[in-house]
Design a protein around this motif. Sequence first.
Motif, PDB file in Angstrom:
ATOM      1  N   GLY A  62      12.561 -10.129  -4.975  1.00 49.11           N
ATOM      2  CA  GLY A  62      11.760  -9.045  -5.528  1.00 49.11           C
ATOM      3  C   GLY A  62      10.288  -9.091  -5.136  1.00 49.11           C
ATOM      4  O   GLY A  62       9.527  -8.189  -5.448  1.00 49.11           O
ATOM      5  N   PHE A  63       9.891 -10.134  -4.447  1.00 49.12           N
ATOM      6  CA  PHE A  63       8.468 -10.283  -4.141  1.00 49.12           C
ATOM      7  C   PHE A  63       8.125  -9.631  -2.812  1.00 49.12           C
ATOM      8  O   PHE A  63       8.937  -9.641  -1.894  1.00 49.12           O
ATOM      9  N   ASP A  64       6.945  -9.084  -2.774  1.00 47.12           N
ATOM     10  CA  ASP A  64       6.476  -8.591  -1.485  1.00 47.12           C
ATOM     11  C   ASP A  64       5.023  -9.002  -1.307  1.00 47.12           C
ATOM     12  O   ASP A  64       4.254  -9.062  -2.267  1.00 47.12           O
ATOM     13  N   GLY A  86       3.178  -8.258  -4.585  1.00 41.05           N
ATOM     14  CA  GLY A  86       3.863  -7.409  -5.564  1.00 41.05           C
ATOM     15  C   GLY A  86       5.184  -8.018  -5.998  1.00 41.05           C
ATOM     16  O   GLY A  86       5.754  -8.877  -5.319  1.00 41.05           O
ATOM     17  N   TYR A  87       5.639  -7.555  -7.130  1.00 41.74           N
ATOM     18  CA  TYR A  87       6.953  -7.996  -7.599  1.00 41.74           C
ATOM     19  C   TYR A  87       7.695  -6.793  -8.149  1.00 41.74           C
ATOM     20  O   TYR A  87       7.203  -6.076  -9.026  1.00 41.74           O
ATOM     21  N   SER A  88       8.888  -6.572  -7.598  1.00 40.92           N
ATOM     22  CA  SER A  88       9.709  -5.476  -8.085  1.00 40.92           C
ATOM     23  C   SER A  88      10.727  -6.043  -9.057  1.00 40.92           C
ATOM     24  O   SER A  88      11.472  -6.965  -8.717  1.00 40.92           O
ATOM     25  N   ILE A 143      15.346   2.887 -15.935  1.00 33.78           N
ATOM     26  CA  ILE A 143      14.215   2.997 -15.016  1.00 33.78           C
ATOM     27  C   ILE A 143      14.732   2.770 -13.605  1.00 33.78           C
ATOM     28  O   ILE A 143      15.572   1.895 -13.377  1.00 33.78           O
ATOM     29  N   HIS A 144      14.252   3.565 -12.707  1.00 37.45           N
ATOM     30  CA  HIS A 144      14.739   3.502 -11.344  1.00 37.45           C
ATOM     31  C   HIS A 144      14.025   2.410 -10.564  1.00 37.45           C
ATOM     32  O   HIS A 144      14.640   1.654  -9.824  1.00 37.45           O
ATOM     33  N   GLN A 145      12.743   2.360 -10.743  1.00 41.30           N
ATOM     34  CA  GLN A 145      11.984   1.385  -9.972  1.00 41.30           C
ATOM     35  C   GLN A 145      10.753   0.975 -10.753  1.00 41.30           C
ATOM     36  O   GLN A 145      10.103   1.801 -11.403  1.00 41.30           O
ATOM     37  N   LEU A 146      10.444  -0.305 -10.705  1.00 43.87           N
ATOM     38  CA  LEU A 146       9.231  -0.775 -11.362  1.00 43.87           C
ATOM     39  C   LEU A 146       8.686  -1.932 -10.543  1.00 43.87           C
ATOM     40  O   LEU A 146       9.357  -2.931 -10.311  1.00 43.87           O
ATOM     41  N   VAL A 165       0.657  -0.800 -10.820  1.00 46.94           N
ATOM     42  CA  VAL A 165       2.062  -0.671 -11.136  1.00 46.94           C
ATOM     43  C   VAL A 165       2.618   0.583 -10.471  1.00 46.94           C
ATOM     44  O   VAL A 165       1.932   1.611 -10.391  1.00 46.94           O
ATOM     45  N   ASN A 166       3.818   0.491  -9.930  1.00 44.78           N
ATOM     46  CA  ASN A 166       4.553   1.669  -9.445  1.00 44.78           C
ATOM     47  C   ASN A 166       5.779   1.795 -10.322  1.00 44.78           C
ATOM     48  O   ASN A 166       6.502   0.826 -10.541  1.00 44.78           O
ATOM     49  N   PHE A 167       6.005   2.968 -10.772  1.00 47.86           N
ATOM     50  CA  PHE A 167       6.983   3.175 -11.823  1.00 47.86           C
ATOM     51  C   PHE A 167       7.733   4.447 -11.506  1.00 47.86           C
ATOM     52  O   PHE A 167       7.135   5.467 -11.179  1.00 47.86           O
ATOM     53  N   LYS A 168       9.044   4.358 -11.559  1.00 45.19           N
ATOM     54  CA  LYS A 168       9.802   5.557 -11.215  1.00 45.19           C
ATOM     55  C   LYS A 168      11.022   5.670 -12.104  1.00 45.19           C
ATOM     56  O   LYS A 168      11.772   4.701 -12.252  1.00 45.19           O
ATOM     57  N   PHE A 169      11.184   6.833 -12.724  1.00 45.85           N
ATOM     58  CA  PHE A 169      12.405   7.067 -13.515  1.00 45.85           C
ATOM     59  C   PHE A 169      13.512   7.584 -12.620  1.00 45.85           C
ATOM     60  O   PHE A 169      13.268   8.432 -11.766  1.00 45.85           O
TER      61      PHE A 169
END
Lengths: 565, 1103
Positions: free
Chosen positions: B938-940, B1041-1043, B1054-1057, B1099-1103
């Motif tokens: 999950g890390f980038d 980053g960490y997803s 949640i689709h993406q966080l 933060v990037n957040f996507k439903f």
Amino acid sequence: MKTLFMAIIGIGSLVLTGCSNFLTEQNKSNTTTDTYYSTAAGYESLVNACYSTLRDVYGGNTNGSINGNVEMFEAGTDLFEIDKRTGNLVSNNNGLGNYMNLTPSDNVVNNFYTTVYKAIKRCNDAIHYSTGQSTTRLAEVRFLRAFYYFQLVQQFGDVALVTDYLNKPISSYPRTPAKDVYSFIISEMESILPNLPATSDPGRVNQRVVNHYLALVYLTRGYDASLGGSPSDFTKAISYATAAINNQGLTLDFEKGVFWPGQDNNSEIIFSVQYSAASLPSPTYGNSQASYFGTYLGGADAQTGDGMPYENSMLQPTGRLYALLCQDPKDKRFSGTFMQMLYGTGTPTSNKISFYSYFKSSPAVKNVMYYYPKLTDTQDSVNAWIAKDPANRSNAVIKWPGVGAINWQNANSADKPYPCIKKFSDPSSSAYFSTSSSTRNIFLARLAETYLIRAEAEINANDPTDAAKDINVVRARAGAAPIAASQATIDFVLDERARELAGEYHRWEDLKRTGRLTTYVPMYNPDVSSSSFMKGNDGNYKILRPIPQNAIAVNGANVTQNPGY
Amino acid sequence: MKTDKMRTIARILSVLVLMMWVSVSWAQNRTISGTVTDTKGEAVIGASVVVKGTTIGTVTDVKGDFTLTVPASAKTLTISFIGMTTKEVPITGNHVNVTMQDNSVELNEVVAIGYGTVRKSDLTGAVSSVNANTVADAGRTSVLNTLQGAIPGVQIQQTSSQVGSNFNVVIRGQNSISGSTTPLYVVDGVITPNIDFLNPQEIQKIDILKDASSTAIYGSRGANGVVIIQTKSGSNLTKATHVNISYDGYYGFVNKARMPDFMNTQQFMQYRTQTYQTTSPDANGDGGTTFNKSNLGGVWVGAQTLNSAGQPLYPDGTFSGSQWLLNRYLNNQSTNWADLVTHTGQQQNHYIGISGSSKDVSYVVGMGYQNQGSIFVNDDYQQYNLNGSVHAELNKHWTAGFNLQTAYSDLQTGSNNSMVDAFRMSPIVVPYSNGNLDPTQNTLIGNIIVVPGKTTETTKNANGYYIYPNSIGTGGFTSSVNPLIDLTSTNNDTRTITALGNIYLQYSPIEQLTIKTTFEPQIITYRAGFYESSLADANYNKPPIANVENNQNFTYTWDNQVNYKIPFKNTQHALDVMGLYSIYAGNIEDYQINTSGYNYDYNWYNLGAATSTSAGTTKVSSYYQGFSMMSVAFRANYSFKNRYLLTATYRTDGSSKLAPGKKWAAFPSVALGWRIMEEPFMKQTQNWLSNLKLRASLGYTGNNNIQPYQTQTLANVTTYYNFGSTLAQGVAAGSPASTVLTWEKTRELDLGVDYGFFNNRLNGSIDLYDRRSTGLLENVTLPLESGAGTMIENLGSISNRGAEISLNAAIINTSDLTWSVNANFATNKNKILNLFGNTTPGYTYINSSTQKWIVGQDINSIYGYVFDGIWTADGIKAAIAAKDPRVVNSSGKVIACEGQAKVKDFNGNGIDPSDRRVQGHSDPTWTSGFGTNVTFKGFDFAVNFYVAQGMTVFSPFMEEFTNFKDRGREKLNVDYYIPAGASIIGPDGLFTTTTVAHNSQSYPMPNNYGPYWHTSSETANDMPGAWVNASYVKVQNMTLGYSIPKKVLNGLGIHQLRVYCNVLNPFIFSKYKGFDPEWAGASMSKNNGPSTIVYQLGVNFKF
């Protein structure tokens, strides 16, 4: 399908053609010259703008940052030398004052050249837009253009003769032979003469103005065959001068009639640069003539509006000018030209000179602080002057000019060493600290000069009798003794012009016209102690002014510099 | 009307919301299920699954699963998802597992080419693209900033550290002398003067057209390149059939960083001591140095005369200078002025995007807020964005939609002079008066001193000698106003509203033909307010000034476009043609009021108050500008056998700005492409060479960077005259206009290769270009005899040649670990070929005091005497012996002195203008961008570099802070020369004489720098001291980053966080000693200041 495609193209081209005005520029916040000058009011304003160039060329403006080019006409002559008190001219630009340092990069020469050509361009604009407009106004503008070329050709010899409207970049302006420039000036002036009225508002070009200048142009050309001059030019000069004089005598008092403040548009003035206080956008947009010749002294009294705290003088009179004006003790032009009495209060070192008190009908300050006797004065005559008003005169410092030689060379300003010239003074000026605040008109041509032009032409036409008559008209008004026909020589005319016209933008051209430049200047100007001062590295005399370096640099044409530079 | 529209939109939206959860399948026969995952094994949610050749389909659920009933005849499923390669899967059983791949390095990527798009593989021109992630992840507040280093050949430079500062954008070199280098910006089809109003988070994609064959479709506006921006709300609406809601945001801190090494109090007083002595060559001409130290007492302000021992002491032995200054010196107490006017700024950026679609309608709504704090106190930038679009397929033939972008911004740039004044203040001077006599007091209390470097208060001691005890007793340093006062005495505030959009209707009567009409209006309006009180530095002791300007700029474009795909029976041929008829028009209205003279600080909110004071002045001005353009363009894209490509473009433009009869110009171009990979003979290399394409293009573009009305002569010069008592105001003509003015034109040749190896894991392109711009609009000085000053002419020509290389590599690509690298390199050689009609190399024109234009050289050349070290005592003596004309003039007089800057004498005849040389140019010789990206589970982690090399700039910073004439202002702490025999200041504050020279070969002796260091009247353009190498390597950002794993998120709906931290500009490597090499050339006047480091959490957040 194909039909549809064609239809679209068809509609497209319809739109294209239908909107042919679409790409026409709409300038709502400005008027284009094409639009504005095609109206009568617009054209009139353009003609006014042409006249306004006279202020740029002769008056200087904008807080003195542009000077009035006075040096072009008066510096380096027998009558004016570089001011020695403050070193103004020395520090600024002494090329025109001593010839030795005169180079093509001279600021004043450059400024004069630039300003005159700008004026010519404006006249060309007005001539371009004259279709359908007043023929009188067109004639006025054509005169102005010819008048400017007359100035250029005298100063520079061959000059580019630009007569076309400028609407595309032109990079090359070759010099036109002076001879052709003279022909152009004469043909222009003669052809417009019938289109002008005999008289007009003050400052406007009328037939009398043109007659005066035609006389002067012919007189000037007459001296020099290489310019196309011939003896018949003098005859023409006489007849044009006669037309200009129009039987008018010199009836006004030299000081109180011709030069007194507030009477600038008097009956003897033929052509002048007009300056009314109301016409100035700000008080410092006046002219600098007064400041060039007057060491206006003042101080605290300026606060009361009765003086000028600024002390400025770019040119100081030579001893010769002083002597010429002292020559005839009865000549009223000495006191009419020089401020012989400096009024003031306090001690001399406090500089509380009340210069303008002299012009007041009931001056607040009547005390004379400095008095400048004539060369012919004696202690007795000065005592007699004091005795007339001992209360105000007994404390005056008497500034004796010296016996024989006059030495104002190393004076400092606190000494108030020489009398300043007062005939251009403007007591109404409120811009005390400005050298360009005079609202006095600059007299370019006046009747006395016309008489002297005719006299000079008559001498050249071997008619000393009439010449003496004309000279005596001028002398009689000044209270000086008449001369005999045998005394009527070119040199005498020059002396008379010095007395009558000192500081009026003529002297350098007078000396050049009469061929006296290289003899008079070394003889009478302390800054030019030898005629070698006037010679350039190439061994030639610097008779003509240098074509400015800036002009040569940008001009695509092959420009040969004048001799001496 | 408005409400109707709103109601319609609301209705559409509610229908959409209903529809998105409903997916209906009508067919029968058999049911297939499956799972769609990405290469990491994560579920792909919302992927579209369609039976090929039908409209039967569904979308995957939150687990990536789908169930679909398909007809018996169905053979293939097409699975697609945005950002991934569309996959076709044969239906072999009742269950399919599909793994989809990211298509970021895919050739099927679509590229905007202006009035259309092409597949990247079919591209014939030089176009570079940047995708949403690159823009958003950079963490920049400005879109342009994110492009820096991202694309070869696009050079982007920040012009100052001030908030809201501009960026210089130069694409493939500067090709205009008078015009700007700003490229054409096209946002969702709308041409706009800048893109500052965009929030980086709303960018979908940026395509940059670089070569003339690409930009020729923009004809007269394309010469500086074209930047095509697609926002998320643009026409590229997602086809996802459920609502996507995303949130992207970060919060950050801006710190000043890498402060230049300025002098502290002791260093400054040592420097100051040098400036109070004058130095001259010994009269006997032996090369020795004579010092005049009679003014040394001035060092200590109070001490005007020194005692017989040359010390600042009274006969009673007490210090005759400022005791207070002496105490500051002894304790080395330094005021950190920069700290007083800077702080840690805060920044934040939030963007919410909502998108969704039904079968026929898709929509996007976005909202953003940006607050860009600054290190400068009082500087601030805020921006609100709101945008939306709807795209509807009305029926089989008709499509329509609209798109709207709005932004409101408020830019406060604080005071004009506080920063520069703060840096100029010497460290020994203090900002606050503490009101008591404690000489050691350095705490910031008491009253602010208005002019800290000047005010003097004195008292006398018991013996009747002056002492200067007061903290305000620090006269004689500088007359600048205290920056803290300037800070509160000046206001600069600009509010801008930008609205632009388009509305379009498209008709497609048959499949091959589309006819589209688009109307694109744009309004930009701003209010700029300016206020300076009587205490502001620039307006000290003068009446307060308040100015306000209102400007409205409205433009519209109407594009009518026909696209036709010509059907060939032989499928080896493909030909698309496009025809365009476009009109563009606009106008600007501007109103300004400038006032002065207030008795109270109203800012610009009570302009009328100026008239209530006697000193008040009011000046009103306004202007109008109108302009229009009409264009017809054609483009044909032809391909044969899918491997031989041809693009031909022809555009003709008519502009209102040019002279009648010269208004129209045509801009043709042609480009060829050869997809060698498709050739049969390349079959055997396919295992390693996956892509090879050659491109060649030639085209013409233009530049209309002139103001309107340049071909009109205006009657606008007021003149004054009178005839006696009659006033005669006149109106004269202004600058004469050329009636032959026409376009600047640029011809460009581009050769390019696109390559890909190992299944495109290594890919990139190489481009070579040669562009020549002719007919440059130059303001030419006319001969004096013309009576006119200058006139704009089509003269001049410039050449730009360069190369661009880009490389992307997916070095490791496993499901757990990926490592990719991208790099680009660009070099450009700029050369003036013709200047004012003069083509002789070396022809020089002085453009400004710091720049000259020289034929044969770079337009931004630095030209002047060549610095050659510092004269030492031995050097002077040797030079005298050798009769070096730099030291001994023709009459034998020694003219140079130890400690002065030395310049090279190339012809041995002494220093004359022929010894001037071009010493570099301020644009980089080469630039490079380099980035690497590592993901592990999950890390980038990403890091990006930008390199700009070969820049020699005139640095106003160096001019200011190594101006060794000045003795009251702060200086850079550099190693300057001190000759033996000079006075130096001892630790006790008294003077001693050095016996050993302090030899520096880089910086001359203060107050004795000679004629070739800084400005002097003769050599105003020669400042070796201010010409510096400003090359640099910058680490632009480092992101970690960490997803959160999708398994965790799925349960939360949640689709993406993703959470991340980002550091901007953590490191800069440069020899430049000033603030930041990127703005080394920036003027000191307007808050030019330090480099910064920004720390962000996002933060990037996507439903």
